[in-house]
Motif scaffolding. Sequence first.
Motif, PDB file in Angstrom:
ATOM      1  N   ILE A  57      39.846  39.766  36.697  1.00 30.44           N
ATOM      2  CA  ILE A  57      38.737  40.297  37.747  1.00 30.44           C
ATOM      3  C   ILE A  57      37.986  39.173  38.036  1.00 30.44           C
ATOM      4  CG2 ILE A  57      37.130  41.237  37.988  1.00 30.44           C
ATOM      5  CD1 ILE A  57      38.346  44.191  36.920  1.00 30.44           C
ATOM      6  N   HIS A  60      39.832  36.424  39.764  1.00 33.41           N
ATOM      7  CA  HIS A  60      40.275  36.612  41.211  1.00 33.41           C
ATOM      8  C   HIS A  60      38.936  36.823  42.096  1.00 33.41           C
ATOM      9  CE1 HIS A  60      42.454  39.063  44.589  1.00 33.41           C
ATOM     10  NE2 HIS A  60      41.016  39.677  44.809  1.00 33.41           N
ATOM     11  N   LEU A  82      40.620  43.340  44.728  1.00 35.64           N
ATOM     12  CA  LEU A  82      39.299  43.825  43.929  1.00 35.64           C
ATOM     13  C   LEU A  82      38.767  45.031  43.573  1.00 35.64           C
ATOM     14  CD1 LEU A  82      37.895  42.046  41.444  1.00 35.64           C
ATOM     15  CD2 LEU A  82      35.824  41.834  43.056  1.00 35.64           C
TER      16      LEU A  82
END
Length: 91
Positions: A57, A60, A82
């Motif tokens: 996460i 990203h 996301l």
Amino acid sequence: MGHLRSSKDNLLKRVKRIAGQIQAIERALDSDDDCSKTLLLVASTRGAINGLMDEIIEDHAREHVANPTLSNEERAKGVDELLEAIRRYSK
């Protein structure tokens, strides 16, 4: 996910450890181990998966949301991706 190449080896090591933890859960269930031992195995596996998810996460978000070279459309797409992943993970 080309930007993950720099941490690919570390991510793969994490995944292999998680696979080992899953196998330990399977062995515990198969051998009728004490439920408290099995619960601890599941909890530690969940923690490992959470750590993996956190790392991906973060990567990203940095690459597909906060990257100053992206257009507004690219950032919006990154945010949507996301949020979808977080929604799926939290179910």
